[in-house]
Design a protein around this motif. Structure first.
Motif, PDB file in Angstrom:
ATOM      1  N   ALA A 280     -27.963  40.705  20.663  1.00  0.00           N
ATOM      2  CA  ALA A 280     -28.602  41.705  19.804  1.00  0.00           C
ATOM      3  C   ALA A 280     -28.042  43.095  20.090  1.00  0.00           C
ATOM      4  O   ALA A 280     -27.932  43.927  19.183  1.00  0.00           O
ATOM      5  N   PHE A 281     -27.692  43.363  21.340  1.00  0.00           N
ATOM      6  CA  PHE A 281     -27.189  44.665  21.756  1.00  0.00           C
ATOM      7  C   PHE A 281     -25.888  44.475  22.535  1.00  0.00           C
ATOM      8  O   PHE A 281     -25.658  43.415  23.105  1.00  0.00           O
ATOM      9  N   ALA A 282     -25.078  45.515  22.553  1.00  0.00           N
ATOM     10  CA  ALA A 282     -23.819  45.437  23.304  1.00  0.00           C
ATOM     11  C   ALA A 282     -23.618  46.703  24.122  1.00  0.00           C
ATOM     12  O   ALA A 282     -23.923  47.807  23.664  1.00  0.00           O
ATOM     13  N   LEU A 283     -23.137  46.533  25.331  1.00  0.00           N
ATOM     14  CA  LEU A 283     -22.731  47.645  26.176  1.00  0.00           C
ATOM     15  C   LEU A 283     -21.213  47.622  26.242  1.00  0.00           C
ATOM     16  O   LEU A 283     -20.613  46.670  26.761  1.00  0.00           O
ATOM     17  N   VAL A 284     -20.581  48.633  25.685  1.00  0.00           N
ATOM     18  CA  VAL A 284     -19.125  48.696  25.600  1.00  0.00           C
ATOM     19  C   VAL A 284     -18.617  49.735  26.591  1.00  0.00           C
ATOM     20  O   VAL A 284     -19.026  50.898  26.544  1.00  0.00           O
ATOM     21  N   THR A 285     -17.748  49.326  27.492  1.00  0.00           N
ATOM     22  CA  THR A 285     -17.243  50.243  28.515  1.00  0.00           C
ATOM     23  C   THR A 285     -15.722  50.191  28.580  1.00  0.00           C
ATOM     24  O   THR A 285     -15.106  49.156  28.320  1.00  0.00           O
ATOM     25  N   ARG A 286     -15.134  51.312  28.927  1.00  0.00           N
ATOM     26  CA  ARG A 286     -13.696  51.401  29.164  1.00  0.00           C
ATOM     27  C   ARG A 286     -13.484  52.257  30.411  1.00  0.00           C
ATOM     28  O   ARG A 286     -14.203  53.232  30.628  1.00  0.00           O
ATOM     29  N   PRO A 287     -12.499  51.937  31.245  1.00  0.00           N
ATOM     30  CA  PRO A 287     -12.270  52.718  32.463  1.00  0.00           C
ATOM     31  C   PRO A 287     -11.702  54.090  32.134  1.00  0.00           C
ATOM     32  O   PRO A 287     -10.947  54.255  31.176  1.00  0.00           O
ATOM     33  N   LEU A 288     -12.072  55.059  32.939  1.00  0.00           N
ATOM     34  CA  LEU A 288     -11.536  56.410  32.771  1.00  0.00           C
ATOM     35  C   LEU A 288     -10.149  56.486  33.395  1.00  0.00           C
ATOM     36  O   LEU A 288      -9.842  55.826  34.375  1.00  0.00           O
ATOM     37  N   GLU A 289      -9.334  57.349  32.810  1.00  0.00           N
ATOM     38  CA  GLU A 289      -8.016  57.585  33.381  1.00  0.00           C
ATOM     39  C   GLU A 289      -8.163  58.513  34.581  1.00  0.00           C
ATOM     40  O   GLU A 289      -8.918  59.497  34.537  1.00  0.00           O
ATOM     41  N   ILE A 290      -7.468  58.216  35.658  1.00  0.00           N
ATOM     42  CA  ILE A 290      -7.534  59.053  36.853  1.00  0.00           C
ATOM     43  C   ILE A 290      -6.788  60.368  36.593  1.00  0.00           C
ATOM     44  O   ILE A 290      -5.653  60.344  36.098  1.00  0.00           O
TER      45      ILE A 290
END
Length: 322
Positions: A304-314
């Protein structure tokens, strides 16, 4: 005994463990993660599983298109907890460093993530009211709502605020754990599995305060609208006030309930408001009721819900970063 050097990679691993241990909602929803870097504000497409129809086989097969669909998600949240530590504090061992700095920092991020996820209730039109006296039939009614909407039986969660959980945890059907061969409810004050739901408590469950829309004369009603309409006009002889995003409305003699999709304010004894889903049937002169303010407890399937994550660039030049 060897020294424990607090390297960035070691701190990052410990921080991730602390974060995971503090999450509630984030562990119950669909997760979409990729190593591909995206700038905050970028919109990405999260894949949805393909949908097929099972057909009876006779003498030949009927090929179906395997078409994946997706949902556009904007990466618009960038959480940060920054703090300064002295060289003296950096001499702490990993256990002390985690207890004094990492755990509180990660708990703050987890709280914010949970608040964002529980706040998604404003997009959900489906609901089941809780009776004045808590009963296991309330949860059965919620189970019925998911079943009618064809939600899969597995991976269902019931997430309650502390007050609601306290009312239901003492029900015989949950307390009499010995009948199911488990005493988890008694030992941990956990609801465990109730009907098709795995029960959890989350202090970040939102409390929804409905808008102020009211009619000092006459009845709030929709004069006319067609099936499928997602915008309706509610009016009365003397209509004033507001509707808030997340308000739930029902329409007399019309199946289901509808969620208000954006804040709206009445003018000239009428209010034009967006709703979801579209009207199930055409409406002519039907009374409208707005659900009272309530705790927005959630019963849902994982997808029903989604948590979308992407790593930050250093950052460039960051010699000690992870």
């Amino acid at each position: 005994m060897g020294n424990t050097l607090l390297t960035p990679s070691l701190i990052a691993r410990e921080a991730l463990v602390a974060l995971e241990n503090n999450l509630v909602m984030a562990g119950l929803v669909h997760r979409d993660f990729s190593n591909e870097f995206q700038k905050v504000g970028d919109t990405i497409t999260v894949r949805k599983p393909a949908t097929f129809e099972a057909k009876e086989f006779s003498s030949s097969i009927s090929l179906q298109d395997a078409t994946e669909t997706g949902v556009a998600v904007k990466l618009d949240k960038h959480l940060d907890v920054s703090f300064a530590i002295t060289a003296k504090e950096m001499t702490l061992n990993l256990k002390d460093f985690s207890a004094q700095f990492l755990n509180p920092a990660m708990a703050a991020i987890a709280q914010k993530m949970d608040s964002y996820l529980t706040g998604l209730y404003v997009d959900v039109p489906y609901n089941s009211a809780v009776g004045e006296t808590p009963a296991i039939s309330d949860i059965a009614a919620l189970d019925k709502v998911l079943n009618l909407n064809k939600a899969p039986q597995g991976n269902r969660a019931l997430v309650l605020d502390p007050t609601t959980k306290a009312k239901y945890i003492v029900l015989d059907a949950i307390l009499h754990a010995e009948k199911s061969g488990s005493t988890e409810a008694l030992r941990n004050a956990s609801m465990g599995q109730v009907l098709s739901f795995n029960g959890f408590m989350d202090q970040n469950i939102a409390s929804h305060t409905k808008g102020t829309l009211a009619a000092s004369s006459g009845t709030l009603a929709i004069a006319s609208a067609d099936a499928g309409d997602t915008t309706v006009t509610i009016a009365a002889t003397a209509c004033t006030g507001t509707l808030k995003k997340g308000d739930i409305i029902t329409i007399a003699d019309t199946a289901g309930s509808y969620v208000v999709t954006a804040d709206a304010t009445a003018a000239s004894n009428a209010i034009e408001v967006g709703i979801y889903p579209g009207l199930a049937a055409a409406v002519t002169s039907k009374a409208v009721t707005v659900k009272a303010s309530h705790a927005a407890n959630l019963g849902f399937h994982k997808n029903a819900f989604a948590l979308v994550t992407r790593p930050l660039e250093i950052p460039m030049g960051a010699a000690k970063a992870e």
